[in-house]
Design an enzyme around this catalytic site. Structure first.
Site, PDB file in Angstrom:
ATOM      1  N   MET A  15       0.848  -1.196   0.000  1.00  0.00           N
ATOM      2  CA  MET A  15       0.000   0.000   0.000  1.00  0.00           C
ATOM      3  C   MET A  15       0.882   1.244   0.000  1.00  0.00           C
ATOM      4  O   MET A  15       1.458   1.618   1.008  1.00  0.00           O
ATOM      5  CB  MET A  15      -0.904  -0.005   1.236  1.00  0.00           C
ATOM      6  CG  MET A  15      -1.844   1.185   1.312  1.00  0.00           C
ATOM      7  SD  MET A  15      -3.126   1.213   0.048  1.00  0.00           S
ATOM      8  CE  MET A  15      -4.150  -0.151   0.579  1.00  0.00           C
ATOM      9  N   HIS A  16       1.009   1.860  -1.155  1.00  0.00           N
ATOM     10  CA  HIS A  16       1.730   3.122  -1.274  1.00  0.00           C
ATOM     11  C   HIS A  16       0.753   4.146  -1.847  1.00  0.00           C
ATOM     12  O   HIS A  16      -0.453   3.913  -1.857  1.00  0.00           O
ATOM     13  CB  HIS A  16       3.014   2.960  -2.108  1.00  0.00           C
ATOM     14  CG  HIS A  16       2.772   2.434  -3.486  1.00  0.00           C
ATOM     15  ND1 HIS A  16       2.607   3.254  -4.571  1.00  0.00           N
ATOM     16  CD2 HIS A  16       2.652   1.165  -3.954  1.00  0.00           C
ATOM     17  CE1 HIS A  16       2.405   2.516  -5.656  1.00  0.00           C
ATOM     18  NE2 HIS A  16       2.431   1.238  -5.306  1.00  0.00           N
ATOM     19  N   ALA A  17       1.230   5.273  -2.288  1.00  0.00           N
ATOM     20  CA  ALA A  17       0.347   6.383  -2.672  1.00  0.00           C
ATOM     21  C   ALA A  17      -0.669   6.018  -3.756  1.00  0.00           C
ATOM     22  O   ALA A  17      -1.849   6.358  -3.636  1.00  0.00           O
ATOM     23  CB  ALA A  17       1.180   7.586  -3.116  1.00  0.00           C
ATOM     24  N   GLU A  89      -1.433  -3.074 -10.637  1.00  0.00           N
ATOM     25  CA  GLU A  89      -0.032  -2.663 -10.758  1.00  0.00           C
ATOM     26  C   GLU A  89       0.871  -3.750 -11.329  1.00  0.00           C
ATOM     27  O   GLU A  89       1.939  -3.446 -11.822  1.00  0.00           O
ATOM     28  CB  GLU A  89       0.515  -2.252  -9.393  1.00  0.00           C
ATOM     29  CG  GLU A  89      -0.071  -0.969  -8.904  1.00  0.00           C
ATOM     30  CD  GLU A  89       0.679  -0.424  -7.722  1.00  0.00           C
ATOM     31  OE1 GLU A  89       0.770   0.804  -7.633  1.00  0.00           O
ATOM     32  OE2 GLU A  89       1.177  -1.209  -6.897  1.00  0.00           O
TER      33      GLU A  89
END
Length: 90
Positions: A15-17, A89
């Site tokens: 979980m990143h931006a 992603e």
């Protein structure tokens, strides 16, 4: 009533931006409150990008997703689908 399901983070960077923003945007379409909880008990509301970033949710971590509200079933299903897709992603 509340519905819950546990899901594993599968995207490489966790979980990143970008995933946090996707989840935040997804939640805008539902009349439900969604809470995420990692395996250490840290919680984050899905309508807070900052809280999601602080969830410490790397690849392989188990996240419990809890939804409450008129569209809780639909919101939970959408969140689980987003996680299972690796946030598009990979």
């Amino acid at each position: 009533m509340t519905v819950k399901q546990t899901v594993e983070i599968t995207n490489k960077l966790g979980m990143h931006a970008r995933p946090a923003m996707k989840l935040f945007e997804l939640m805008q379409g539902f009349d439900a409150e969604v809470l995420l909880r990692n395996d250490e008990g840290t919680e984050a509301e899905a309508n807070s990008v900052i809280a999601l970033l602080m969830l410490d949710s790397a690849k392989g971590r188990q996240i419990e997703v809890e939804a409450t509200g008129p569209q809780e079933e639909e919101a939970l299903a959408a969140v689980i689908a987003l996680f299972n897709s690796g946030f598009d992603e990979d």
